[in-house]
Scaffold this motif. Structure first.
Motif, PDB file in Angstrom:
ATOM      1  N   PRO A 112       0.855  -1.292  -0.185  1.00 55.94           N
ATOM      2  CA  PRO A 112      -0.012   0.066   0.023  1.00 55.94           C
ATOM      3  C   PRO A 112       0.616   1.085  -0.111  1.00 55.94           C
ATOM      4  N   LEU A 113       1.968   1.201   0.597  1.00 56.95           N
ATOM      5  CA  LEU A 113       2.806   2.598   0.209  1.00 56.95           C
ATOM      6  C   LEU A 113       3.948   2.511  -0.716  1.00 56.95           C
ATOM      7  N   SER A 114       3.866   1.459  -1.780  1.00 65.94           N
ATOM      8  CA  SER A 114       4.801   1.328  -2.588  1.00 65.94           C
ATOM      9  C   SER A 114       4.892   2.454  -3.553  1.00 65.94           C
ATOM     10  N   ARG A 115       3.622   2.980  -3.708  1.00 62.94           N
ATOM     11  CA  ARG A 115       3.389   4.167  -4.592  1.00 62.94           C
ATOM     12  C   ARG A 115       4.039   5.424  -3.968  1.00 62.94           C
ATOM     13  N   PHE A 116       4.038   5.645  -2.563  1.00 61.54           N
ATOM     14  CA  PHE A 116       4.404   6.718  -1.917  1.00 61.54           C
ATOM     15  C   PHE A 116       6.040   6.622  -2.076  1.00 61.54           C
ATOM     16  N   PHE A 117       6.470   5.526  -1.983  1.00 67.10           N
ATOM     17  CA  PHE A 117       7.970   5.375  -2.068  1.00 67.10           C
ATOM     18  C   PHE A 117       8.659   5.672  -3.228  1.00 67.10           C
ATOM     19  N   HIS A 118       7.678   4.985  -4.423  1.00 70.12           N
ATOM     20  CA  HIS A 118       8.277   5.280  -5.556  1.00 70.12           C
ATOM     21  C   HIS A 118       8.240   6.766  -6.334  1.00 70.12           C
ATOM     22  N   ARG A 119       7.185   7.594  -5.672  1.00 70.08           N
ATOM     23  CA  ARG A 119       7.275   8.912  -5.960  1.00 70.08           C
ATOM     24  C   ARG A 119       8.092   9.890  -5.194  1.00 70.08           C
ATOM     25  N   LEU A 120       8.791   9.394  -4.297  1.00 64.29           N
ATOM     26  CA  LEU A 120      10.087  10.182  -3.631  1.00 64.29           C
ATOM     27  C   LEU A 120      10.864  10.816  -4.425  1.00 64.29           C
ATOM     28  N   PRO A 121      11.335  11.973  -4.173  1.00 65.39           N
ATOM     29  CA  PRO A 121      12.472  12.650  -5.129  1.00 65.39           C
ATOM     30  C   PRO A 121      13.593  11.841  -5.413  1.00 65.39           C
ATOM     31  N   GLY A 122      14.156  12.015  -6.636  1.00 65.00           N
ATOM     32  CA  GLY A 122      15.363  10.986  -7.262  1.00 65.00           C
ATOM     33  C   GLY A 122      16.420  11.064  -6.130  1.00 65.00           C
ATOM     34  N   PRO A 123      16.953  12.455  -5.645  1.00 63.88           N
ATOM     35  CA  PRO A 123      17.997  12.315  -4.522  1.00 63.88           C
ATOM     36  C   PRO A 123      17.762  11.434  -3.445  1.00 63.88           C
ATOM     37  N   LEU A 124      16.571  11.405  -3.173  1.00 67.94           N
ATOM     38  CA  LEU A 124      16.173  10.430  -1.857  1.00 67.94           C
ATOM     39  C   LEU A 124      16.363   9.156  -2.329  1.00 67.94           C
ATOM     40  N   HIS A 125      16.156   8.649  -3.476  1.00 70.53           N
ATOM     41  CA  HIS A 125      16.084   7.319  -3.885  1.00 70.53           C
ATOM     42  C   HIS A 125      17.635   6.950  -3.959  1.00 70.53           C
ATOM     43  N   LYS A 126      18.377   7.954  -4.643  1.00 72.29           N
ATOM     44  CA  LYS A 126      19.916   7.575  -4.462  1.00 72.29           C
ATOM     45  C   LYS A 126      20.367   7.492  -3.054  1.00 72.29           C
ATOM     46  N   ALA A 127      19.844   8.088  -2.307  1.00 71.30           N
ATOM     47  CA  ALA A 127      20.263   8.177  -0.746  1.00 71.30           C
ATOM     48  C   ALA A 127      19.872   6.813  -0.101  1.00 71.30           C
ATOM     49  N   GLU A 128      18.732   6.303  -0.346  1.00 73.76           N
ATOM     50  CA  GLU A 128      18.113   4.786  -0.202  1.00 73.76           C
ATOM     51  C   GLU A 128      19.408   3.809  -0.568  1.00 73.76           C
ATOM     52  N   VAL A 129      19.540   3.944  -1.912  1.00 66.18           N
ATOM     53  CA  VAL A 129      20.460   2.941  -2.518  1.00 66.18           C
ATOM     54  C   VAL A 129      21.886   3.108  -1.711  1.00 66.18           C
ATOM     55  N   LEU A 130      22.385   4.145  -1.403  1.00 69.53           N
ATOM     56  CA  LEU A 130      23.867   4.377  -0.694  1.00 69.53           C
ATOM     57  C   LEU A 130      23.492   3.680   0.697  1.00 69.53           C
ATOM     58  N   ALA A 131      22.328   3.815   1.398  1.00 73.68           N
ATOM     59  CA  ALA A 131      22.144   3.308   2.642  1.00 73.68           C
ATOM     60  C   ALA A 131      22.012   1.856   2.618  1.00 73.68           C
ATOM     61  N   ASN A 132      21.532   1.033   1.571  1.00 78.87           N
ATOM     62  CA  ASN A 132      21.136  -0.031   1.245  1.00 78.87           C
ATOM     63  C   ASN A 132      22.560  -0.817   1.432  1.00 78.87           C
ATOM     64  N   HIS A 133      23.455  -0.002   0.200  1.00 75.76           N
ATOM     65  CA  HIS A 133      24.912  -0.819  -0.029  1.00 75.76           C
ATOM     66  C   HIS A 133      25.765  -0.664   1.481  1.00 75.76           C
ATOM     67  N   GLY A 134      25.548   0.516   2.440  1.00 73.85           N
ATOM     68  CA  GLY A 134      26.388   0.351   3.431  1.00 73.85           C
ATOM     69  C   GLY A 134      25.781  -0.766   4.415  1.00 73.85           C
ATOM     70  N   THR A 135      24.544  -0.927   4.494  1.00 73.93           N
ATOM     71  CA  THR A 135      23.835  -2.055   5.443  1.00 73.93           C
ATOM     72  C   THR A 135      24.265  -3.262   5.192  1.00 73.93           C
ATOM     73  N   GLN A 136      24.328  -3.399   3.712  1.00 78.39           N
ATOM     74  CA  GLN A 136      24.349  -4.774   3.263  1.00 78.39           C
ATOM     75  C   GLN A 136      25.760  -5.206   3.036  1.00 78.39           C
ATOM     76  N   LEU A 137      26.781  -4.071   2.923  1.00 79.39           N
ATOM     77  CA  LEU A 137      28.193  -4.663   2.506  1.00 79.39           C
ATOM     78  C   LEU A 137      29.243  -4.149   3.783  1.00 79.39           C
ATOM     79  N   VAL A 138      28.962  -3.426   4.410  1.00 80.14           N
ATOM     80  CA  VAL A 138      29.854  -3.008   5.667  1.00 80.14           C
ATOM     81  C   VAL A 138      29.329  -3.265   6.869  1.00 80.14           C
ATOM     82  N   VAL A 139      27.964  -3.088   7.294  1.00 81.90           N
ATOM     83  CA  VAL A 139      27.426  -3.110   8.624  1.00 81.90           C
ATOM     84  C   VAL A 139      27.573  -4.991   8.988  1.00 81.90           C
TER      85      VAL A 139
END
Length: 471
Positions: free
Chosen positions: A195-222
């Motif tokens: 139900p919230l996927s549309r909201f996440f999809h419509r977030l600004p592009g820079p925030l999407h990039k921040a999400e990906v960076l955070a994902n890389h940090g959580t999965q590759l470093v943490v």
């Protein structure tokens, strides 16, 4: 045993981890009761008896090699429901050590027996993850025994493989993970949006990039910090839990996020988890020896997933043995840019010129005006496989004709898998399978009641009657 073996400061962690794994077991057994028979039962889309005749016990260990019937499947699943409910409610935790061990081992054997004959419907990584986590919990011991540190280390090693394997497959896979544009597409094209996927999809592009960076940090470093001294391990575990909660909000990934959270609690000590637990005593020598033997065996099995992670041709969600222990994990190494959906239609008009109505599936996008539902941590298996069919029709080659035949016959088992059957009284004369491109509605379209906008992308299977379908 020396003091290195005991982990009294992880009594709370053991309680939370075991209860969450029991909850996931309960979901799995309930899921089998509701979906296994129409998918893989005696008269299912891919019948288990036919599969059992084709494979031996060594290749696919299961109690059902002794005898399979839908009634036997129901008995196994109901036994699993009762045992996992008892574990979730804390009844099993009050039992003697030997009884705890037998109950948790029984749950593992019962669910392994289902998974190993579930074929394509049980080919998801979270099935192996539940089996591996459930196997390790067997040796954690009940609330009145001191947690053994080797089992907690093994749970952290399992969590490491889940996170680090997923991070590596993304970096090595689709370029959109490296240029940080993956989430420009993923929230819209994931298998089962929420139900919230549309909201996440419509977030600004820079925030999407921040999400990906955070994902890389959580999965590759943490994940490396899980093995660091406290409180560093606590911080790492909390970061993983927060990331998994974010994923829970943004989509439906069955129980993958819930069981990952369960594993993260195994790294949290009593400085973070502060709630009362019973006083404990050390387990007897037989249990200590058993734990060390299991730890040695799991370390030996680590060879294959480690080689897979460091190798160039990394694969994700692979079991290297029939017991689903020592697996490799990962998800979404490739992100699709366009969402395609399979839509199955039927008509009572024998000419096929009019009267086409759509079948609706729970969880899967269909009606553009229907809000994507929250179904996780439950799992709608047919909806996930239909998402794969929309990407490549070969995914449905072994079962899609049987599904269409069941719809043409008005099969009551098949109807259990549907959200809405448009022909409740008489089955249709013809069915067909169409393909649509879907994308989330913009603000103006959404204000008019639409969640999706779709355009026809052609016909996947033309109109067919029972006589037209292959045998």
């Amino acid at each position: 045993m020396g003091s290195w073996y005991w982990a009294p400061e992880y009594r709370q962690a053991r309680a939370v981890c075991a209860h969450l794994v029991a909850a996931v077991y309960l979901l799995g057994f309930v899921n089998a009761l509701r979906q296994f028979r129409p998918l893989a039962g005696e008269h299912g889309l891919t019948p288990a008896p036919r599969f059992l005749r084709a494979v031996g016990f060594r290749r696919s260990p299961s109690l059902f090699h002794l005898h399979y019937s839908d009634r036997a499947l129901g008995a196994v699943a109901w036994a699993g429901v009762l045992l996992s409910s008892a574990a979730l409610l804390g009844v099993v935790s009050a039992l003697p050590l030997w009884a705890w061990t037998l109950v948790w081992l029984a749950m593992w054997v019962l669910y392994l027996s289902i998974v190993n004959i579930g074929q394509i419907w049980y080919g998801f990584g979270w099935e192996s993850l539940l089996l591996e986590a459930g196997f390790l919990v067997v040796f954690l011991g009940p609330a009145h025994t001191t947690p053994p540190a080797p089992v907690l280390w093994l749970l952290c090693w399992l969590l490491f493989r889940v996170e680090f394997g997923a991070g590596l497959i993304k970096l090595r896979g689709d370029s959109c993970w490296r240029d940080l544009t993956a989430l420009h597409h993923h929230h819209e094209t994931q298998p089962m949006p929420g139900p919230l996927s549309r909201f996440f999809h419509r977030l600004p592009g820079p925030l999407h990039k921040a999400e990906v960076l955070a994902n890389h940090g959580t999965q590759l470093v943490v994940p490396f910090a899980l093995f660091a001294p406290q409180p560093i391990a606590n911080v790492a575990a909390v970061l993983i839990v927060l990331t998994q909660c974010w994923l829970l909000l943004s989509g439906n990934f069955a129980w993958l996020n819930l069981i990952t959270i369960a594993l993260a609690f195994a790294a949290m000590d009593d400085r973070l988890l502060r709630f009362p637990v019973p006083e404990t005593r050390d387990s007897p020598l037989w249990h200590q020896i058993l734990v060390l033997v299991v730890a040695a065996g799991m370390l030996a099995l680590a060879h294959d997933p480690v080689r897979n992670m460091i190798g160039r041709n990394q694969v994700m969600n692979r079991s290297f043995n029939a017991l689903h222990l020592g697996n490799t994990y990962g998800a979404f190494g490739t992100v699709t840019r366009t969402r395609y959906e399979v839509v199955i239609e039927g008509t009572s008009d024998h000419s096929g010129e009019s009267g086409w109505r759509e079948y609706e599936f729970p969880g899967k996008p269909g009606d553009p005006n229907r809000r994507p539902p929250q179904v996780a941590p439950y799992h709608h298996r047919l909806g996930w496989l239909l998402w794969f069919v929309a990407i490549s029709p070969n995914y449905g080659r072994s079962w899609l004709p049987t599904l269409l035949r069941g719809l043409l016959h008005g099969d009551h088992q098949i109807r259990r898998l549907l959200r809405h059957a448009p022909f409740p009284a008489e089955p249709p004369a013809l069915v067909r399978v169409r393909l649509y491109r879907y994308h989330f509605a913009n603000r103006q379209e959404h204000l008019r009641g639409a969640w999706w906008v779709r355009e026809s992308a052609g016909e996947l299977i033309p109109a067919m009657s029972t006589a037209d379908l292959p045998g």
